[in-house]
Write a protein that holds these residues in place. Structure first.
Motif, PDB file in Angstrom:
ATOM      1  N   LEU A   6      63.403  55.343  -4.930  1.00  0.00           N
ATOM      2  CA  LEU A   6      62.826  55.153  -3.607  1.00  0.00           C
ATOM      3  C   LEU A   6      62.645  53.653  -3.384  1.00  0.00           C
ATOM      4  CD1 LEU A   6      61.446  56.577  -1.153  1.00  0.00           C
ATOM      5  CD2 LEU A   6      59.343  56.524  -2.483  1.00  0.00           C
ATOM      6  N   THR A   7      63.252  53.141  -2.308  1.00  0.00           N
ATOM      7  CA  THR A   7      63.110  51.732  -1.971  1.00  0.00           C
ATOM      8  C   THR A   7      62.224  51.607  -0.741  1.00  0.00           C
ATOM      9  OG1 THR A   7      65.327  51.247  -2.833  1.00  0.00           O
ATOM     10  CG2 THR A   7      64.336  49.602  -1.387  1.00  0.00           C
ATOM     11  N   LEU A   8      61.136  50.854  -0.900  1.00  0.00           N
ATOM     12  CA  LEU A   8      60.197  50.599   0.183  1.00  0.00           C
ATOM     13  C   LEU A   8      60.280  49.119   0.544  1.00  0.00           C
ATOM     14  CD1 LEU A   8      57.132  52.469  -1.350  1.00  0.00           C
ATOM     15  CD2 LEU A   8      58.845  53.393   0.211  1.00  0.00           C
ATOM     16  N   LEU A   9      60.263  48.830   1.845  1.00  0.00           N
ATOM     17  CA  LEU A   9      60.327  47.441   2.294  1.00  0.00           C
ATOM     18  C   LEU A   9      59.120  47.092   3.155  1.00  0.00           C
ATOM     19  CD1 LEU A   9      64.129  47.145   3.156  1.00  0.00           C
ATOM     20  CD2 LEU A   9      62.954  46.353   1.102  1.00  0.00           C
ATOM     21  N   PRO A  10      57.930  47.006   2.531  1.00  0.00           N
ATOM     22  CA  PRO A  10      56.773  46.517   3.288  1.00  0.00           C
ATOM     23  C   PRO A  10      56.953  45.020   3.535  1.00  0.00           C
ATOM     24  CG  PRO A  10      56.176  46.830   1.004  1.00  0.00           C
ATOM     25  CD  PRO A  10      57.594  47.319   1.147  1.00  0.00           C
ATOM     26  N   SER A  11      56.108  44.434   4.334  1.00  0.00           N
ATOM     27  CA  SER A  11      56.291  43.049   4.736  1.00  0.00           C
ATOM     28  C   SER A  11      56.186  42.042   3.592  1.00  0.00           C
ATOM     29  CB  SER A  11      55.286  42.686   5.824  1.00  0.00           C
ATOM     30  OG  SER A  11      53.977  42.855   5.329  1.00  0.00           O
ATOM     31  N   HIS A  12      55.432  42.345   2.548  1.00  0.00           N
ATOM     32  CA  HIS A  12      55.183  41.334   1.519  1.00  0.00           C
ATOM     33  C   HIS A  12      56.216  41.276   0.410  1.00  0.00           C
ATOM     34  CE1 HIS A  12      53.393  44.575  -0.888  1.00  0.00           C
ATOM     35  NE2 HIS A  12      52.851  44.951   0.257  1.00  0.00           N
ATOM     36  N   THR A  13      56.688  42.407  -0.086  1.00  0.00           N
ATOM     37  CA  THR A  13      57.669  42.397  -1.169  1.00  0.00           C
ATOM     38  C   THR A  13      58.312  43.775  -1.299  1.00  0.00           C
ATOM     39  OG1 THR A  13      58.020  41.888  -3.510  1.00  0.00           O
ATOM     40  CG2 THR A  13      55.991  42.998  -2.968  1.00  0.00           C
ATOM     41  N   PRO A  14      59.600  43.832  -1.623  1.00  0.00           N
ATOM     42  CA  PRO A  14      60.241  45.147  -1.815  1.00  0.00           C
ATOM     43  C   PRO A  14      59.657  45.876  -3.020  1.00  0.00           C
ATOM     44  CG  PRO A  14      61.875  43.388  -1.691  1.00  0.00           C
ATOM     45  CD  PRO A  14      60.540  42.742  -1.764  1.00  0.00           C
ATOM     46  N   ILE A  15      59.590  47.184  -2.913  1.00  0.00           N
ATOM     47  CA  ILE A  15      59.139  48.037  -4.017  1.00  0.00           C
ATOM     48  C   ILE A  15      60.261  49.023  -4.298  1.00  0.00           C
ATOM     49  CG2 ILE A  15      57.482  49.793  -4.750  1.00  0.00           C
ATOM     50  CD1 ILE A  15      55.509  48.496  -2.718  1.00  0.00           C
ATOM     51  N   ILE A  16      60.738  49.030  -5.530  1.00  0.00           N
ATOM     52  CA  ILE A  16      61.748  50.004  -5.932  1.00  0.00           C
ATOM     53  C   ILE A  16      61.113  50.860  -7.025  1.00  0.00           C
ATOM     54  CG2 ILE A  16      64.026  50.401  -6.918  1.00  0.00           C
ATOM     55  CD1 ILE A  16      64.816  47.647  -5.757  1.00  0.00           C
ATOM     56  N   ALA A  17      60.928  52.124  -6.719  1.00  0.00           N
ATOM     57  CA  ALA A  17      60.298  53.053  -7.660  1.00  0.00           C
ATOM     58  C   ALA A  17      61.340  54.055  -8.143  1.00  0.00           C
ATOM     59  CB  ALA A  17      59.142  53.769  -6.985  1.00  0.00           C
ATOM     60  N   ARG A  18      61.340  54.313  -9.434  1.00  0.00           N
ATOM     61  CA  ARG A  18      62.287  55.263 -10.018  1.00  0.00           C
ATOM     62  C   ARG A  18      61.515  56.309 -10.820  1.00  0.00           C
ATOM     63  NH1 ARG A  18      64.557  50.181 -11.010  1.00  0.00           N
ATOM     64  NH2 ARG A  18      66.437  49.829  -9.805  1.00  0.00           N
ATOM     65  N   SER A  19      62.013  57.523 -10.754  1.00  0.00           N
ATOM     66  CA  SER A  19      61.415  58.599 -11.529  1.00  0.00           C
ATOM     67  C   SER A  19      62.522  59.566 -11.926  1.00  0.00           C
ATOM     68  CB  SER A  19      60.355  59.316 -10.685  1.00  0.00           C
ATOM     69  OG  SER A  19      59.709  60.316 -11.432  1.00  0.00           O
ATOM     70  N   GLU A  20      62.443  60.059 -13.144  1.00  0.00           N
ATOM     71  CA  GLU A  20      63.434  61.024 -13.615  1.00  0.00           C
ATOM     72  C   GLU A  20      62.731  62.013 -14.521  1.00  0.00           C
ATOM     73  OE1 GLU A  20      67.743  60.120 -14.698  1.00  0.00           O
ATOM     74  OE2 GLU A  20      66.744  60.195 -16.655  1.00  0.00           O
ATOM     75  N   ARG A  21      63.032  63.276 -14.327  1.00  0.00           N
ATOM     76  CA  ARG A  21      62.442  64.297 -15.188  1.00  0.00           C
ATOM     77  C   ARG A  21      63.196  65.599 -15.058  1.00  0.00           C
ATOM     78  NH1 ARG A  21      56.472  65.444 -12.968  1.00  0.00           N
ATOM     79  NH2 ARG A  21      56.347  66.419 -14.989  1.00  0.00           N
ATOM     80  N   MET A  22      63.005  66.429 -16.070  1.00  0.00           N
ATOM     81  CA  MET A  22      63.557  67.788 -16.049  1.00  0.00           C
ATOM     82  C   MET A  22      62.534  68.641 -15.312  1.00  0.00           C
ATOM     83  SD  MET A  22      66.361  67.529 -17.862  1.00  0.00           S
ATOM     84  CE  MET A  22      66.869  69.022 -18.644  1.00  0.00           C
ATOM     85  N   ILE A  23      63.008  69.394 -14.324  1.00  0.00           N
ATOM     86  CA  ILE A  23      62.132  70.271 -13.552  1.00  0.00           C
ATOM     87  C   ILE A  23      62.785  71.652 -13.483  1.00  0.00           C
ATOM     88  CG2 ILE A  23      60.905  70.641 -11.389  1.00  0.00           C
ATOM     89  CD1 ILE A  23      61.264  67.690 -10.748  1.00  0.00           C
ATOM     90  N   THR A  24      61.995  72.680 -13.635  1.00  0.00           N
ATOM     91  CA  THR A  24      62.530  74.042 -13.574  1.00  0.00           C
ATOM     92  C   THR A  24      62.446  74.575 -12.159  1.00  0.00           C
ATOM     93  OG1 THR A  24      61.839  74.447 -15.853  1.00  0.00           O
ATOM     94  CG2 THR A  24      62.314  76.382 -14.498  1.00  0.00           C
ATOM     95  N   LEU A  25      63.592  75.010 -11.646  1.00  0.00           N
ATOM     96  CA  LEU A  25      63.666  75.665 -10.341  1.00  0.00           C
ATOM     97  C   LEU A  25      63.549  77.170 -10.602  1.00  0.00           C
ATOM     98  CD1 LEU A  25      64.531  75.044  -7.230  1.00  0.00           C
ATOM     99  CD2 LEU A  25      66.596  76.189  -7.950  1.00  0.00           C
ATOM    100  N   VAL A  26      62.473  77.770 -10.101  1.00  0.00           N
ATOM    101  CA  VAL A  26      62.214  79.183 -10.380  1.00  0.00           C
ATOM    102  C   VAL A  26      62.957  80.079  -9.403  1.00  0.00           C
ATOM    103  CG1 VAL A  26      60.411  80.933 -10.587  1.00  0.00           C
ATOM    104  CG2 VAL A  26      60.003  78.630 -11.416  1.00  0.00           C
ATOM    105  N   ARG A  27      62.966  79.693  -8.124  1.00  0.00           N
ATOM    106  CA  ARG A  27      63.615  80.551  -7.137  1.00  0.00           C
ATOM    107  C   ARG A  27      64.379  79.745  -6.125  1.00  0.00           C
ATOM    108  NH1 ARG A  27      58.711  81.757  -3.157  1.00  0.00           N
ATOM    109  NH2 ARG A  27      57.401  80.156  -3.969  1.00  0.00           N
TER     110      ARG A  27
END
Length: 124
Positions: A103-124
């Motif tokens: 996720l890349t956010l561009l607020p006025s002061h500085t860019p924020i690049i956040a990353r997340s990765e995980r295994m998630i179970t899809l039940v339905r």
């Protein structure tokens, strides 16, 4: 950022899967206005979903990524989950999925690049 609860296929009135959805939390402690979301890169099991396949559901509204760019009055509060909806005919096969989000956010002061990765179970 990636939450395990709420990861499921989107089912239409005919009972067909039209895509899937997952919940994410704001990565910035002050929260952000939706308009500062510059880019979302979502990959599930090696398949990347572009912005034209994504929409955001938050505070009772569903917005395309183009609409997010002009949602000036919508603040995504820290700790609140929003739902990222993905248009994918047939949805995902239930089971364990490798989900990666940048996720890349561009607020006025500085860019924020956040990353997340995980295994998630899809039940339905």
């Amino acid at each position: 950022m990636l939450l395990t609860a709420g990861f499921e296929n989107i089912i239409d009135n005919a009972g067909d899967a039209t895509g899937f959805k997952l919940r994410i939390r704001a990565p910035y402690f002050r929260g952000v206005w939706l308009t500062v979301i510059s880019r979302i890169e979502l990959t599930v099991n090696g398949e990347t979903f572009e912005r034209d396949h994504l929409s955001i559901a938050y505070q009772g509204n569903t917005l395309s990524m183009d609409e997010v760019a002009s949602a000036e009055s919508v603040h995504w509060d820290f700790g609140d989950a929003l739902t990222l909806q993905v248009n994918k005919p047939g949805g995902l096969v239930p089971g364990i999925q490798m989900v990666s989000l940048e996720l890349t956010l561009l607020p006025s002061h500085t860019p924020i690049i956040a990353r997340s990765e995980r295994m998630i179970t899809l039940v339905r």
